[in-house]
Design an enzyme around this catalytic site. Structure first.
Site, PDB file in Angstrom:
ATOM      1  N   SER A  22      -4.224  20.493  10.074  1.00 40.79           N
ATOM      2  CA  SER A  22      -3.877  20.166   8.682  1.00 40.79           C
ATOM      3  C   SER A  22      -2.416  20.523   8.470  1.00 40.79           C
ATOM      4  CB  SER A  22      -4.752  21.008   7.752  1.00 40.79           C
ATOM      5  OG  SER A  22      -4.218  21.046   6.448  1.00 40.79           O
ATOM      6  N   TYR A  63      -8.815  28.947   4.814  1.00 40.33           N
ATOM      7  CA  TYR A  63      -8.481  27.629   5.378  1.00 40.33           C
ATOM      8  C   TYR A  63      -7.152  27.700   6.132  1.00 40.33           C
ATOM      9  CZ  TYR A  63      -8.067  22.500   5.492  1.00 40.33           C
ATOM     10  OH  TYR A  63      -7.957  21.178   5.887  1.00 40.33           O
TER      11      TYR A  63
HETATM   12  P1  NAD Z   1     -15.470  15.415   5.182  1.00 42.10           P
HETATM   13  O1  NAD Z   1     -16.056  16.432   4.249  1.00 42.10           O
HETATM   14  O2  NAD Z   1     -15.412  13.972   4.753  1.00 42.10           O
HETATM   15  O3  NAD Z   1     -16.193  15.491   6.594  1.00 42.10           O
HETATM   16  C1  NAD Z   1     -16.601  16.709   7.161  1.00 42.10           C
HETATM   17  C2  NAD Z   1     -17.550  16.429   8.287  1.00 42.10           C
HETATM   18  O4  NAD Z   1     -17.948  17.673   8.865  1.00 42.10           O
HETATM   19  C3  NAD Z   1     -18.838  15.721   7.848  1.00 42.10           C
HETATM   20  O5  NAD Z   1     -19.233  14.821   8.856  1.00 42.10           O
HETATM   21  C4  NAD Z   1     -19.837  16.882   7.737  1.00 42.10           C
HETATM   22  O6  NAD Z   1     -21.176  16.474   7.879  1.00 42.10           O
HETATM   23  C5  NAD Z   1     -19.386  17.732   8.899  1.00 42.10           C
HETATM   24  N1  NAD Z   1     -19.802  19.127   8.795  1.00 42.10           N
HETATM   25  C6  NAD Z   1     -19.641  19.993   7.748  1.00 42.10           C
HETATM   26  N2  NAD Z   1     -20.192  21.182   8.036  1.00 42.10           N
HETATM   27  C7  NAD Z   1     -20.717  21.080   9.289  1.00 42.10           C
HETATM   28  C8  NAD Z   1     -21.412  21.969  10.153  1.00 42.10           C
HETATM   29  N3  NAD Z   1     -21.697  23.231   9.780  1.00 42.10           N
HETATM   30  N4  NAD Z   1     -21.831  21.519  11.353  1.00 42.10           N
HETATM   31  C9  NAD Z   1     -21.572  20.245  11.736  1.00 42.10           C
HETATM   32  N5  NAD Z   1     -20.894  19.360  10.981  1.00 42.10           N
HETATM   33  C10 NAD Z   1     -20.476  19.780   9.768  1.00 42.10           C
HETATM   34  O7  NAD Z   1     -14.015  15.979   5.497  1.00 42.10           O
HETATM   35  P2  NAD Z   1     -12.668  15.267   5.969  1.00 42.10           P
HETATM   36  O8  NAD Z   1     -11.794  15.207   4.763  1.00 42.10           O
HETATM   37  O9  NAD Z   1     -12.911  14.042   6.770  1.00 42.10           O
HETATM   38  O10 NAD Z   1     -12.100  16.427   6.924  1.00 42.10           O
HETATM   39  C11 NAD Z   1     -12.249  16.447   8.324  1.00 42.10           C
HETATM   40  C12 NAD Z   1     -11.248  17.419   8.911  1.00 42.10           C
HETATM   41  O11 NAD Z   1      -9.941  17.065   8.488  1.00 42.10           O
HETATM   42  C13 NAD Z   1     -11.451  18.887   8.476  1.00 42.10           C
HETATM   43  O12 NAD Z   1     -11.200  19.744   9.572  1.00 42.10           O
HETATM   44  C14 NAD Z   1     -10.384  19.064   7.402  1.00 42.10           C
HETATM   45  O13 NAD Z   1      -9.978  20.406   7.284  1.00 42.10           O
HETATM   46  C15 NAD Z   1      -9.275  18.185   7.940  1.00 42.10           C
HETATM   47  N6  NAD Z   1      -8.302  17.734   6.934  1.00 42.10           N
HETATM   48  C16 NAD Z   1      -8.672  16.960   5.865  1.00 42.10           C
HETATM   49  C17 NAD Z   1      -7.716  16.545   4.938  1.00 42.10           C
HETATM   50  C18 NAD Z   1      -8.053  15.669   3.732  1.00 42.10           C
HETATM   51  O14 NAD Z   1      -7.179  15.479   2.862  1.00 42.10           O
HETATM   52  N7  NAD Z   1      -9.230  15.106   3.626  1.00 42.10           N
HETATM   53  C19 NAD Z   1      -6.399  16.940   5.115  1.00 42.10           C
HETATM   54  C20 NAD Z   1      -6.061  17.730   6.219  1.00 42.10           C
HETATM   55  C21 NAD Z   1      -7.021  18.114   7.126  1.00 42.10           C
END
Ligand code: NAD
Length: 251
Positions: free
Chosen positions: A133, A146
């Site tokens: 991130s 985080y």
């Molecule tokens: P999201 O909430 O859409 O997806 C999260 C995924 O993780 C889902 O498939 C969920 O089922 C799974 N998950 C959650 N807890 C779990 C567990 N205990 N065991 C197995 N699977 C589990 O989130 P996203 O926005 O797609 O984020 C994905 C990654 O990207 C994360 O690491 C997040 O920190 C990072 N990220 C997101 C953003 C953003 O703006 N959305 C920005 C920077 C980084």
């Protein structure tokens, strides 16, 4: 179809960024193992769409990670993407939430990696991609768990890149800024109401305050970067942390 014959396991790939990475790797011919929670019918549809299999392993449980890796390995491409967030001042941060965030965002990636590396070394080829991130490079208040977990995954990735440097296995982070996911989209109506703002004001002044382009990163853009890191031409890219954040961390 440069990934034909390669098996890719993407954690947290039933939605958002992980799903887009799975689709991008599938489009290049990889056999996909999805992981994450969600509605069983929706997950079955995703499996049909990509010819993928799915593991519902809870990555907070080491034994479930071990079973997932044993049943779906050896993998050629490992994408550690599952993650969660909680926002609170440090003195009020719920202890269980802090521990859970470190466990999912950082420790789970250690377990999948330690279990995937022997097979990759044996084949002399592998790709480890960790979704970090912008918060792996910069902090924001109230996100101590985080930010710690994301700085941690950056250090972890660099360390394993060095350990694996002569093995044909690369390890890199991808660091998105604000990504347009349903999670973000769904916050907009409530924030409009709470702050008496228009949709544009919420997007620009609240959500995109840190993103100089004033544009959300699209999940497909993150998927494309992950696919690039899997190419043969990316074989000398290791130990890096790629920003895809509209200029956020340039400031
Ligand atoms: P999201 O909430 O859409 O997806 C999260 C995924 O993780 C889902 O498939 C969920 O089922 C799974 N998950 C959650 N807890 C779990 C567990 N205990 N065991 C197995 N699977 C589990 O989130 P996203 O926005 O797609 O984020 C994905 C990654 O990207 C994360 O690491 C997040 O920190 C990072 N990220 C997101 C953003 C953003 O703006 N959305 C920005 C920077 C980084």
């Amino acid at each position: 179809m440069f990934l034909k014959g390669k098996r890719a396991l993407i954690t947290g790939s039933t939605s958002g960024i992980g799903l887009a990475i799975a689709r991008a790797l599938s489009a290049e011919g990889a056999d996909i193992v999805l992981n994450g929670f969600g509605d069983a019918d929706e997950i079955a549809k995703l499996c049909d769409e990509m010819g993928a299999t799915h593991s519902g392993a809870n990555l907070l449980k080491t034994d479930e990670i071990e079973t997932m890796m044993a049943e779906n390995g050896p993998v050629d491409i490992l994408v550690n993407n599952a993650g969660m967030q909680h926002v609170a001042p440090v003195e009020e941060f719920p202890v269980d939430k802090f521990e859970m965030i470190i466990a999912l965002n950082l420790v789970a990636a250690f377990h999948t990696t330690r279990l995937a590396v022997p097979g990759m070394k044996e084949k002399g080829w592998g790709r480890i991609i960790n979704t970090a991130s912008a918060h792996s490079k910069q902090a924001s208040p109230f996100k101590s768990a985080y930010v710690a977990s994301k700085h941690g995954i950056d250090g972890f990735t660099k360390t394993i890149a060095l350990e694996l440097a002569q093995s044909g296995v690369t390890a890199n982070c991808i660091s998105p800024g604000y990504v347009w996911t349903p999670l973000v989209e769904n916050q907009i109506p409530d924030t409009m109401k709470a702050r008496n703002m228009t949709e544009e004001e919420v997007k620009n002044d609240i959500l995109l305050a840190k993103q100089p382009t004033k544009k959300f990163v699209q999940v497909e853009e993150v998927g494309a970067l992950a696919a690039f890191l899997c190419r043969e031409e990316a074989g000398n890219i290791t130990g890096t942390n790629y920003s895809i954040d509209g200029g956020w961390t340039a400031e």
